[in-house]
Structures are given as structure tokens and as C-alpha cells.
Design a protein around this motif. Sequence first.
Motif, PDB file in Angstrom:
ATOM      1  N   TYR A 143       4.503  -1.652  -2.098  1.00  0.00           N
ATOM      2  CA  TYR A 143       3.368  -2.536  -1.809  1.00  0.00           C
ATOM      3  C   TYR A 143       2.105  -1.946  -2.439  1.00  0.00           C
ATOM      4  CZ  TYR A 143       2.321   0.941   1.768  1.00  0.00           C
ATOM      5  OH  TYR A 143       2.042   2.125   2.417  1.00  0.00           O
ATOM      6  N   CYS A 165       0.793   4.025   8.685  1.00  0.00           N
ATOM      7  CA  CYS A 165       1.527   2.767   8.663  1.00  0.00           C
ATOM      8  C   CYS A 165       3.033   3.003   8.821  1.00  0.00           C
ATOM      9  CB  CYS A 165       1.231   1.982   7.401  1.00  0.00           C
ATOM     10  SG  CYS A 165       1.581   2.883   5.879  1.00  0.00           S
ATOM     11  N   LYS A 191      -2.613  -4.892   1.640  1.00  0.00           N
ATOM     12  CA  LYS A 191      -2.237  -5.138   3.025  1.00  0.00           C
ATOM     13  C   LYS A 191      -1.237  -6.275   3.164  1.00  0.00           C
ATOM     14  CE  LYS A 191      -4.276  -5.682   7.612  1.00  0.00           C
ATOM     15  NZ  LYS A 191      -5.524  -5.835   8.389  1.00  0.00           N
ATOM     16  N   THR A 238      -5.098   1.543   4.740  1.00  0.00           N
ATOM     17  CA  THR A 238      -4.944   0.325   5.539  1.00  0.00           C
ATOM     18  C   THR A 238      -5.706   0.381   6.854  1.00  0.00           C
ATOM     19  OG1 THR A 238      -2.940   1.217   6.560  1.00  0.00           O
ATOM     20  CG2 THR A 238      -2.674  -0.100   4.548  1.00  0.00           C
ATOM     21  N   GLN A 243       6.664  -6.391   3.120  1.00  0.00           N
ATOM     22  CA  GLN A 243       7.686  -5.351   3.051  1.00  0.00           C
ATOM     23  C   GLN A 243       8.055  -4.851   4.439  1.00  0.00           C
ATOM     24  OE1 GLN A 243       9.187  -5.337   0.505  1.00  0.00           O
ATOM     25  NE2 GLN A 243       7.979  -5.066  -1.361  1.00  0.00           N
ATOM     26  N   TYR A 244       7.100  -4.878   5.347  1.00  0.00           N
ATOM     27  CA  TYR A 244       7.373  -4.459   6.715  1.00  0.00           C
ATOM     28  C   TYR A 244       8.392  -5.399   7.364  1.00  0.00           C
ATOM     29  CZ  TYR A 244       6.544  -3.437  11.671  1.00  0.00           C
ATOM     30  OH  TYR A 244       6.726  -3.117  12.986  1.00  0.00           O
ATOM     31  N   VAL A 286       3.817   2.993  -1.200  1.00  0.00           N
ATOM     32  CA  VAL A 286       2.747   2.312  -1.905  1.00  0.00           C
ATOM     33  C   VAL A 286       2.937   2.533  -3.403  1.00  0.00           C
ATOM     34  CG1 VAL A 286       1.176   4.285  -1.872  1.00  0.00           C
ATOM     35  CG2 VAL A 286       0.224   1.994  -1.987  1.00  0.00           C
ATOM     36  N   PHE A 293       2.097  -5.104   2.125  1.00  0.00           N
ATOM     37  CA  PHE A 293       2.622  -4.199   3.142  1.00  0.00           C
ATOM     38  C   PHE A 293       3.279  -4.985   4.275  1.00  0.00           C
ATOM     39  CE2 PHE A 293       1.950  -2.259   7.300  1.00  0.00           C
ATOM     40  CZ  PHE A 293       2.644  -1.077   7.168  1.00  0.00           C
ATOM     41  N   GLU A 294       2.600  -6.047   4.727  1.00  0.00           N
ATOM     42  CA  GLU A 294       3.153  -6.822   5.836  1.00  0.00           C
ATOM     43  C   GLU A 294       4.463  -7.508   5.430  1.00  0.00           C
ATOM     44  OE1 GLU A 294      -0.088  -9.374   6.788  1.00  0.00           O
ATOM     45  OE2 GLU A 294      -1.168  -7.842   7.962  1.00  0.00           O
TER      46      GLU A 294
END
Length: 707
Positions: A158, A186, A161, A67, A167-168, A132, A164-165
Motif C-alpha cells: 500500500y 498499523c 491510507k 497513518t 489490503q487490510y 508499504v 492500506f484499508e
Amino acid sequence: MSRTSMTTAVVERSHPVTTSEARPSGERRAARSRILFVSICPRVSEQVRRLAKDLDLAIEIFEGGMTKGGLQYAIEHQHDYDVIVSQGGTAAHIESCITSIPVITIKLSITDFLDAFERAIERDRPLALFCVNSEVLPEMERIARFSGRAPDYKLLAYSHKEEFETQYRLAATLRGHTLIGVSCYCVLDMQAQLEGQGIDFALIRPSQQNIQKAILSAKSIVESKGREELKAQRMKSIVDYSAQGIVSIDGQRRVTSFNPAAERILDLRAGAVLSRRLDEKTMPAALRVLHGDGDFQLNQLVKLDGDDLLVNRIPVRANDRLEETIVSFQRVTDIQRLEIKARMQLLSKGLVAKHRFEDIVGTSAALRTAIDRARRFAETSASVLIEGETGTGKELFVQSIHNASDRRDGPFVAINCAALPETLLESELFGYADGAFTGAKRGGKAGLFELAHNGTIFLDEIGEVSPAIQSRLLRVLQEREILRVGGDRVIKVNVRVLSATNKNLYQMVREGQFRDDLFFRLGVLNLRLPPLRERTEDIRPLADRFVRMASETAGKRLDDLSADDIRMLQRYAWPGNVRELEYFLEKLAILADASVRTSDLIGLLLGEHTRDHGRDAVSSRPLLAATDDDDDRLTLEVGPMRDMQRQIVERMLERTKGNKVEVARRLGISRVTVWNKMKEADAGARDAQALRADGPFARAAAVRFRP
């Protein structure tokens, strides 16, 4: 960021760095990094740095995972490295995108997972798995289920990207949970932002052992590839710098290699023939001629466009299948040049001609005549026999003739025939074959005639060789070929023979001590060097040179000799000629003392020298001291009255530059008498020439010359 801008200092994430700590600054320049480590965790980066230092290994570290540009950097620079090391999902994505080089993953062991889960379970909170989509995810779920907390864990996975955002944001709502994830940039960012919001983190990190195992695997790949590259480079260097043209043709008759020597010999560019088939119409015919039928062939002589080529053809087979045919070839003229060069290198121990005509000191008419005649001899390749007393400079003339000839770039080999016994002289001149005698050098030895090929050989003291050696020398001169001692192969040689003697070879022929046919072969051209007593005017320049040389050697300053000193030297007959004069003046320089006048010392030494050397060592006849500077004195050799009378007339003719009237006047005889003495001298010369003829005339001449 370019590789050239990488440093070894602490770096920001998403920037590459070369770990060169293994090569201390100022000791040596770091080798090019052939390992790229795409790091997803600062802590692992630090461990890799320490390993690189311990292993003396150049590793380039890119701080930033998938990332943060790690994947993109690896793709763009893959051709700069031999291997890439990474971990987790970043390693998986790099491996899926790059096939040109190996990708090594730092594995997570079951122990690494259990350590993180143990820490999380101890906190007695619900679990959330943040990971991931990779091989790590199933392992995390399996351990979560086995831990007895399976109903409680949440999965936040995820693949890119955007996921990822998403799930964040979801993770930010999980207050009171313990989030388990692989330690990476990350997740570390999440930890920094969410840990104060009631969310705990238990990070999975690879063990030191697994990191070391991955780095050692990368090191092994680099070393293996380095060995292969070295092997390939070595072979390429051999082919590229070979003096032979080398062409390889595969089983489909396609040209696969074409070295620079092949370009030079065939006058073809490699680009014009590489990857093309021999049967193409526009393919140069020379390649088809060299390939022939493709069968094995060694040292085949092939004529190509006016050049003689020596061709080798080697088929290469694997599993009974023709893979390639290697064709090597070389011009015969190139081989001959290399042979000459090799012979010259063998003669690098000082066996070269150092002197030239310009080095010969003297201005007398007799010496100038000899030099002019020798210069004319240098223009030919005929054999020359130089006759002169000891110390008259025979080798100086021989070397000058060689250096003035068209063989000046060839070898010059000299041997004193009187210095060696017959058997040793034979092996030195003609060489010997392997096993020719006990103690013979393995592989045999080239003789001096072979080493002098395309150059000159000087046979000094030729009058001392035995009849057996004379016979072998005659064959070399006639046939231009030699046979090594104990050998069975005739070797052609192109050698000019110059010989010298201080004996009367003509008299030795008459007495049966020297072969007349060899005498004629050696003396196609004859050169007589005048003794020093016949050119006393040369004593002045010779003395000046020898005094300077001897003074430098002795470390003294000695003034030039006076006219009186020179006249004293000229009154001695010098049976050892120039060499004797040189040694005498060397003694003078050593013994010179400021307290003794030079002229007195010369008189003293000359008196001692005369007592020691008062008789000619060769002829054992008394020496008559005289000098041409004295108008009323001549230097003669005592002998029969007729010979002495002839000497007087000859000396006077030399002194008067051939003025017969003046000779008659000064000797008080008639011009008829002068003519008669000249005729006697001419008759002697004609008789000598008659002996050179073949057949009955030679025998008649020999009879006529009997006393």
C-alpha cells in the motif's frame, strides 16, 4: 498537540513526547530537543528512550507513524528541530516532503529480515507480505523467493491510507497464513484484531545496533550544527557589540551587513541600506565615501559630515575573485574617549583624588584665605606651586583643586619626587620604550604624564628633583609633549601640573640649585599654606576630629578635650603641623586610661613630646611656645631682628584685621613705623616678583638680593 504540553510519561499513540529521562528531575533544566523521532513502533520508542538517557541527549518522540499523524507533525514542526529520525515508509515520506533539515532512517539489516522470515517458515504456513511501498518491499520479496516459498507468498502493498484499508480487508481473509510485516502501529493493530482468526504474524524489527547507529548520526548532526551556530553567534556578537562601525559590501557592491555601531556613527538605519547597491541614486553618499575604490587600506583618516573617522578597508577574495569588502570605521573623538577611559582604568589602584575643600578642617582667617584662593585657582588650568611646611596639608589642597576643576572626571596621579632615585623617577614620569634598558617590560611602559592625560599630575617635593629631571619637566610644561626613555616617538599630553614643596624654591633659584625658568613655569600661580602655629584657633576643631577618629581606631571612648586641654596644645608650636598633631592625639587615644585624667595625660605626653621634638627639624631654630588665645603673646621664629620686628607687625595686623591705629597703640609705636614695616614686607614681595622676569631684569634682581 503543542510541544509545550509534551510529557515524559507513557503516552498514547499519535501523541509526541520529550524524552528527558537523561536529565533527572531537580538537577537541571532539560535542553531544548533538537532531534525529533517519529516512531512507528512502541518497542523502538522504548529503545530510543534508553539510548537518550545513556547519551544524555534530548530527543522528542512522536508516537505515531505516517497513518497516525507522524508525517503531518514532522512537516508542521520541521523548523523546530535540527534533524528528524524515523523508519520504514514513514521515513521515506518525511524525506520526500522535507528538505530544510536532514532525515535519518533507521535501517533494517538483512539479519532483521532473516530473523522474521525464519520464525515464519518454522510455522510451515503460506506467507503473506504486508508492507508499504518503500525500499523495504523489494528486500522482503527477494528473501521470500530465496526461502523456497516464492510460489506461495501473497503481496499486500500500500502507498496511502485508502490502499492500506483495502489490503487490510484482504489480509483478514487469509486464514491459515503467516503475515510478515515491519513492526509498526498499523500492523500491530492488525495483529491485535486478526491473530484470533487463524492468522499468524512474524514482525520485522530493527536491531539495537541499527537504532543506535541512527541516533548517533543524529547526535553528530546536532553537535556539528551547534558548533556552526556558536561560531556564527560568536561572530555576530563581535560585530554587533563592536565599538567600530562595520559594513560589508559584496562583489556586486551590495550592502550585506550593517552593525549597530555603523547605525550610530552614520545616523542610518540598517534596514534602509541592507541589500541595496552602492550605485543606487538614493543610496547615502557616506557609504560610497567609506567604500572608496575598495582597495586595501588601514587607518585612513576620512572627514565625513564634519566628523573625523579612522577607516579600515579589507577586501576578501576567494579563487582570485572579490567576494566581499569589509569596511570598519570609528570616530576619532570616540577613540580619544576610549583612551581616557583606559587610562582611568589603569589608575584604578587608588590613584584618584579623594579629598575636597569641604574636607579641610579649620575656621581661621589664614586658612579661609588659602582655601578661597585655591578655589579661584581651581577655575583655571594654570600650573600651581603650593608652598608650606611639612604636615600643613599640601596634598589635601592639591586634591581639592583637582576635584573642583573641570578636570575632575580625568585621572589624578601623584608622585613623591624625593622617594625615587633619578633614573627610576625619570622612567616613572616619562615611561620607557620596549628594550630601553635591561629588564624593561616588553612593549614598554606608559609614564605618569601619559596616564594623567586630560587630568592632573601632582609632583610632591618638587625641590628634590635633579637638574636633568628639571630640564625634562620644563620641556613637558612648555611643549605639552613627552618622549619615553629610549623612545623615538613624541607623545602629546594634556596635563595640568600641580606641585608642592616644603623648601624655599626662591632661595634655591638664587643659589643656582633650581632652574629659574622651571620655577616660573611651575609657579604661574602660588599658594602658601599657613603653619599650624599661625592658626592655633584651628587646633580645637582639628583635635575634636582626630580624637574621634583615634578613639574609633583604638576601640575606646574618649571625651572631647576641655578648654584647658586645648590651651595646652596651643602652647606648643607643632613644627610637624597638622600631621604631628594627628599622631600626638592618636598616641593619646591609645594610652588613655580611666584611672588618669585626660588633662594630666596630655601634660605628661606633651612634656615627653617637647623633649623629643623641641627643635624645628627643618630650620633647627628654637620653637617659641605661644598662642593667639593669649592676648599678650605672639608666635615668632627666631631670626634677624628686622625679620622678627616685621613678624610682630604682620601678626598684629592679622589679629586686628588690618587696623593699623590699633597695632600702633598696642605695640607703643607710631603709625609711621607700622607703615614702614609694611613697606619692607611689600619690598620683599616685589623683589621675589622681579626674579620671575626674563632677561637682564632678572639678573639685576638677583644681584640686588645678594646679602
